[in-house]
Write a protein that holds these residues in place. Structure first.
Motif, PDB file in Angstrom:
ATOM      1  N   LEU A 112       0.738  -1.190   0.101  1.00 53.05           N
ATOM      2  CA  LEU A 112       0.056   0.005   0.044  1.00 53.05           C
ATOM      3  C   LEU A 112       0.891   1.395  -0.082  1.00 53.05           C
ATOM      4  N   VAL A 113       1.947   1.274   0.952  1.00 49.24           N
ATOM      5  CA  VAL A 113       2.765   2.339   1.008  1.00 49.24           C
ATOM      6  C   VAL A 113       3.362   2.902  -0.272  1.00 49.24           C
TER       7      VAL A 113
ATOM      8  N   THR B 100       0.393   5.534  -1.797  1.00 47.16           N
ATOM      9  CA  THR B 100       0.802   6.882  -1.271  1.00 47.16           C
ATOM     10  C   THR B 100       1.860   7.885  -2.108  1.00 47.16           C
ATOM     11  N   HIS B 101       1.695   8.881  -1.702  1.00 44.91           N
ATOM     12  CA  HIS B 101       2.501  10.047  -2.355  1.00 44.91           C
ATOM     13  C   HIS B 101       3.970   9.651  -2.126  1.00 44.91           C
ATOM     14  N   ILE B 102       4.260   9.170  -1.004  1.00 48.18           N
ATOM     15  CA  ILE B 102       5.864   8.776  -0.672  1.00 48.18           C
ATOM     16  C   ILE B 102       5.974   7.402  -1.676  1.00 48.18           C
ATOM     17  N   GLY B 103       5.095   6.625  -1.902  1.00 45.12           N
ATOM     18  CA  GLY B 103       5.184   5.225  -2.651  1.00 45.12           C
ATOM     19  C   GLY B 103       5.731   5.991  -3.879  1.00 45.12           C
ATOM     20  N   LYS B 104       4.835   6.816  -4.450  1.00 40.96           N
ATOM     21  CA  LYS B 104       5.149   7.087  -5.772  1.00 40.96           C
ATOM     22  C   LYS B 104       6.514   7.830  -6.026  1.00 40.96           C
ATOM     23  N   VAL B 105       7.199   8.638  -5.194  1.00 40.20           N
ATOM     24  CA  VAL B 105       8.326   9.174  -5.241  1.00 40.20           C
ATOM     25  C   VAL B 105       9.329   8.271  -5.137  1.00 40.20           C
ATOM     26  N   LEU B 106       9.038   7.238  -4.384  1.00 37.26           N
ATOM     27  CA  LEU B 106      10.100   6.029  -4.071  1.00 37.26           C
ATOM     28  C   LEU B 106      10.133   5.235  -5.565  1.00 37.26           C
TER      29      LEU B 106
ATOM     30  N   PHE C   5      13.736   1.823   7.500  1.00 38.03           N
ATOM     31  CA  PHE C   5      12.360   1.160   7.348  1.00 38.03           C
ATOM     32  C   PHE C   5      12.941  -0.188   7.263  1.00 38.03           C
ATOM     33  N   GLY C   6      14.177  -0.513   6.287  1.00 36.04           N
ATOM     34  CA  GLY C   6      14.524  -1.764   5.998  1.00 36.04           C
ATOM     35  C   GLY C   6      14.975  -2.512   7.270  1.00 36.04           C
ATOM     36  N   THR C   7      15.956  -1.833   8.103  1.00 32.30           N
ATOM     37  CA  THR C   7      16.590  -2.298   9.294  1.00 32.30           C
ATOM     38  C   THR C   7      15.368  -2.732  10.266  1.00 32.30           C
TER      39      THR C   7
END
Lengths: 314, 435, 299
Positions: C166-167, C171-177, C204-206
């Motif tokens: 979902l992220v 989401t906006h952040i997701g789009k940027v990512l 986030f990964g750690t």
């Protein structure tokens, strides 16, 4: 026609000095050097691949084949001559590489790394399952003869040391010539831009195939010498951490010159053995920090020290 | 900045060369012993650390002369003991390298150590070559003296792993457990494969017609045994045998118990004792555990074992488990042999040949009772094995052993000249099991 | 018939665990192109923090046992956050211009350091924190008992997978990512703060890695070396699914988990090869993994 350059003279001199050192260094030091040089031979193969843009996380596969060829040759087939065993090991590795290479040369980057890792782990699994070969405990390697001569315990180690030094020196000379030959240059070109090499009418795939076979032969040679020196082999040789260590040493030294893997392997061996001695509980951490320091400050490996000095002189 | 780094690297390299100069022999009037055991990796917690703690307790007490008789002579033969501790982690090749360092750079008088069978097999010829008295305290491979069949410098004060499994089979039969079908779950490496091989062979001898329900070989250190537990439960055996150790064993017991696997059947863990005080009721009562010999909770009560237990608890605030006892036994054996070899000349290090000569066939007192070095031409200790049932008292929150049954060494150990496998297949000829 | 159920459920449980372990690895690779060898160490740190904290809670504290689940998750989040920030800010951010290969080696050095650091911090004695695992009891499915904790793990794992998806996709952040993943250079040109994105992704990964460790801790005995054991497994899953793809990690975990379960029940002798076998087969057919994108070749 062979053009003799400064590096080749240096390599030959270093080989002779190392060989002469065998006469008076203590046995334990000669042993560490034997193992380090044998390991450096494997690393030469890894560097060879790196120069062509491939990183193998499974060079332990051929290292292990070389080691097991030496062990099994003595144990099951009655071959006891060290040079012959080494040749058998190298041939076995090349034969295996000839088959696997057909698949492997289709891959690049991380996929090559991962597939090589998987193949090496499959060999590990097979060996773990083979109770006739001692499973994970492995088995001991019979003392070998050298061109039909057998030696007592002490001279055995010295002869083995000399053999390793000359093989390492000879291997380095050959690789140095290969690196500076047309083939070596094309491998570098493949790393830089494979498609342009194709445009030149060459087949990167078959060029890499040759590279893969050569690297396998070097790995098997290193594995064979390691087996003869330690007198024991086990499947750990094919485990991914072993392969990881080779890549590590390769990057530690840098890929610019054939001498780099030797320097790196020797330094690595000393850092490790002293770290184990002085801080038996945290030697991995010391090793980690040293390696991190080298990578951070010398991203092109230890060899960049030599290069920058040369540049300063010029 | 870059210059400084380069200079410091050059200094480092120079320091390395200096440090590489040989250290001169132990002419410091001490008895130097290399102690090799796991200080990192998965074997450190269950085996390595208890063993090194045991070594520390004993060496300190020996150096102060505080160990009860017959070990009340200070250090070894009046010389202070200096221990060089090495981590066993990292594989056999590295261990051979480190062993050579111990012998030739540190010039140790003896080496005590090694848990991994692969390491023992690799070290054994090197020890013979270099002539270093070497005492293996824990590794259990039957191949050690089958391959090194004329040992001179190599000794083992711990027991062959075949004994664990012969003892396990005998215990199951003698205590009247239902054993019509058996299942095994072993770590997929030499130890697990050999243990299962010996156990099934022994069971087939003692209970002809026994059925093997399933045999599971998960990867070592896997930690997750969901699928294996299901497979074991579906095969519904009377007995589950496992040679798991350390974290894997604890995880198996926890996960198996949570799913009721251990409830209705007999489970036998050959290395179970090392977690006796750690299960905390997560294991079912009646779980059969062993300690690879008369060690840990199975150790007999005598002056030495009482002293060691108290000293260990005082220093480490926990119960000593079997690896601690085994390490202590190896050092005591070495001390006894060295002092016998140097008889009449206190304060000297006996020469190595005299030391191994005295060690051969030696009988010495230990925390596990009297030890006879009477197998493998006097290089392998002969001792019995014991098994017992785990019982956890919910009120006192203490675990204890019940229905302990011990077997004499002669009952479970193959005689010299025959391998464990052959001896089991032949139906244990010559075994003396008493009443 | 029981075997059939068992294969499915065991496979699901194992797959959900594999996904937990692999998710952080694939997220970091996807965005940052770092194959993080130290991922297993984050897993170990999470497991150690959880095991020691929950162990302390049960031995020295007589609170509601169900609160331990909050502790479990809470300390994983904190541990992952702290370790992630320290490593990203203290080391990695200076290294982003180095090539992919050198990054592997840097994280390998990190792995060596963290391995001993955890040992120094937590000792080598295994932590046996069984309470949260035993507390939930067991359920009978098709005549076979399963631990409820394991079944719950399937749900948690699915929720984490859904959250990541979902992220990334809604989401906006997701789009940027996704823009950064697709083409870093163009993303920078468009004004995306890639440094911030990298820092956020790494942390986030750690945290995902530490969470995987914390959730696993109650069902195992937490001992030195557990981190190293999971790395190759996580690699295999991620490579099978396609490096950097969340969907890929889910499918990779299911494939590896189910195959392994099949092997355990029907052919236990080959269990050791299964994971590498699946990996080799998939790579032989689809070099970029099941959900990996083929990169355009640069001329």
């Amino acid at each position: 026609m062979i053009h003799i350059d400064r590096s080749m003279v240096g390599l030959a001199a270093a080989t002779l000095i190392l060989a002469a050192m065998g006469g008076f260094v203590p046995d334990w030091l000669a042993f560490i050097l034997t193992l380090a040089l044998a390991k450096a031979l494997v690393v030469q193969g890894v560097v060879l691949q790196m120069r062509a843009g491939l990183v193998s996380f499974g060079q332990g596969l051929f290292f292990c084949v070389g080691g097991y060829a030496v062990g099994m040759g003595g144990q099951f087939f009655g071959i006891h001559d060290a040079p012959l065993l080494l040749v058998v090991g190298a041939l076995a590795a090349v034969a295996l590489a000839a088959v696997l290479g057909l698949l492997m040369t289709r891959y690049r980057d991380i996929f090559f790394a991962m597939l090589s890792l998987a193949l090496s782990m499959i060999l590990f699994g097979v060996l773990v399952k083979s109770s006739d070969l001692g499973s994970t405990d492995g088995f001991n390697v019979h003392p070998a003869t050298f061109f039909g001569h057998s030696f007592s315990n002490e001279s055995y180690k010295s002869v083995l040391y000399l053999l390793t030094v000359f093989l390492a020196g000879g291997g380095a000379l050959i690789l140095h010539m290969v690196h500076h030959s047309g083939l070596g240059r094309i491998w570098e070109a493949i790393r830089e831009n494979e498609i342009r090499v194709e445009y030149l009418g060459l087949s990167p795939r078959w060029l890499l195939y040759a590279n893969y076979l050569l690297a396998a032969a070097f790995a098997a040679l290193g594995g064979g010498l390691t087996a003869l020196a330690t007198g024991h082999i086990d499947p750990e040789m094919a485990f991914w951490t072993t392969s990881g260590e080779f890549v590590f040493i390769a990057l530690l030294g840098g890929t610019a010159h054939v001498a780099a893997p030797f320097i790196a392997a020797i330094l690595f061996a000393f850092v490790r053995t002293y770290a184990i001695e002085f801080t038996p509980h945290t030697w991995q951490m010391i090793l980690g920090f040293v390696l991190l320091g080298i990578i951070v400050f010398l991203p092109k490996g230890l060899w960049s020290l030599v290069q920058s000095k040369r540049r300063a002189k010029a | 900045m870059k210059n400084i780094v380069q200079k410091s690297l050059a200094v480092m390299a120079a320091a390395g060369t200096l440090a590489a100069m040989p250290v001169h022999a132990a002419e410091n009037g001490k008895f130097r012993v290399g102690v090799v055991t796991f200080l990192s990796g998965a074997a450190a917690g269950p085996f390595g650390v208890p063993s090194i703690n045991g070594a520390k307790v004993l060496v300190d007490a020996l150096n102060e002369g505080k160990v009860p008789a017959p070990y009340n002579v200070k250090g070894i033969n009046g010389l202070e003991i200096e221990a060089v501790v090495i981590d066993e982690n990292g594989g056999a090749t590295k261990q051979v390298e480190e062993f050579r360092n111990l012998a030739e750079r540190h010039k140790v008088d003896a080496v005590v150590g090694y848990i991994s069978s692969g390491d023992c097999l690799a070290i054994s010829p090197v020890a013979e070559e270099l002539g270093v008295p070497t005492v293996f305290f824990d590794c259990g491979t039957s191949r050690l003296f089958e391959e090194n069949n004329k040992p001179r410098y190599v000794f083992r004060t711990g027991l062959d792993a075949a004994i664990d499994n012969i003892g396990a089979a005998r215990y199951l039969i003698d205590t009247g457990h239902k054993v019509d079908s058996i299942a095994g779950i072993q770590q997929n490496y030499s130890w697990g494969q050999d243990s299962w091989g010996d156990f099934t062979a022994a069971m087939k001898q003692l209970k002809p017609g026994v059925k093997i329900a399933t045999e599971q070989f998960p990867k070592i250190f896997q930690g997750q045994y969901g699928a294996e537990i299901s497979a074991l439960a579906i095969s519904n055996p009377d007995v589950i045998h496992s040679s798991f150790w350390g974290g894997d064993m604890e995880a198996l017991v926890l996960q198996g118990n949570a799913r009721g696997l251990l409830d209705k059947r007999t489970t036998i863990l050959t290395c179970g004792e090392s977690a006796l005080d750690r299960f905390k009721g997560q294991a079912t009562n009646g779980l059969i555990v062993g300690a690879r010999g008369p060690f840990g909770a199975f150790a007999p009560k005598n002056t030495l074992s009482d002293w060691f237990h108290a000293a260990y608890v005082a220093k480490n605030e926990m119960e000593p488990t079997y690896p601690a006892y085994k390490m202590v036994q190896a050092i005591l054996g070495l001390k006894a042999a060295a002092e016998k070899a140097a008889a009449g000349k206190p304060g000297t290090v006996p020469n190595k040949d005299a030391l191994v000569g005295a060690f051969k066939g030696l009988t010495f007192e230990s925390v596990s009772g009297t030890v006879n070095m009477s197998r493998a031409n006097g290089h392998q200790a002969l001792q019995g094995i014991a098994y017992g049932e785990y019982h956890f008292d919910k009120k006192t929150k203490k675990a204890s052993l019940q229905n302990v049954k011990a077997y004499a060494g002669e009952c479970v150990t193959p005689p010299d000249g025959t391998t464990a496998t052959e001896w089991i297949k032949a139906g244990f000829p010559g075994a003396k099991c008493g009443g | 018939m029981t075997t059939f159920y068992a294969i499915f459920i065991d496979g699901m449980i194992y797959a959900s665990w594999l996904f937990l372990v692999a998710a952080g690895l694939t997220v970091i690779y996807g965005v940052m192109r770092i194959l993080n060898m130290a991922h297993g160490s984050f897993y170990a740190i999470g497991a150690y923090c959880a095991a020691s904290l929950v162990g302390w809670y049960f031995s020295d504290f007589d609170g509601n046992p169900y609160l331990s689940y909050l502790l479990l998750i809470g300390c994983a989040l904190v541990a992952g956050l702290v370790v992630g920030v320290v490593i990203e800010q203290g080391l990695l951010r200076f290294m982003y211009k180095r090539n992919e290969l050198l990054m592997i080696i840097i994280t390998y050095a990190l792995l060596l350091i963290l391995e001993d650091a955890t040992k120094l911090a937590f000792g080598v004695d295994p932590y046996f924190t069984y309470q949260p695992y035993a507390l939930l009891g067991r359920s009978d499915i098709g005549g076979l008992a399963f631990a409820n904790y394991d079944l719950l793990l399937v749900v948690v794992s699915a929720a984490i997978g859904l959250f990541c998806w979902l992220v990334l996709n809604r989401t906006h952040i997701g789009k940027v990512l996704r823009a950064v993943i697709h083409d870093r250079e163009v993303a920078v040109a468009m004004g995306v703060n890639v440094r911030l994105m990298f820092a956020g992704t790494f942390i986030f990964g750690t945290t995902l890695g530490a969470l995987a460790g914390a959730l696993t801790a109650p069902s195992i005995s937490v001992s030195p070396g557990i981190g190293v054991e999971v790395i190759v497994l996580a690699f295999a899953v991620v490579v099978v699914g396609g490096l950097g793809s969340i969907e890929g990690a889910i499918v990779g975990a299911l494939l590896v988990g189910m195959t392994r379960s099949l092997a355990v029940h029907l052919a236990p002798q080959i269990e050791l090869f299964v994971i590498y076998g699946v990996m080799s087969l998939v790579l032989a057919v689809r070099p970029q993994g099941l959900f990996g994108r083929t990169l355009a070749r640069k001329i």
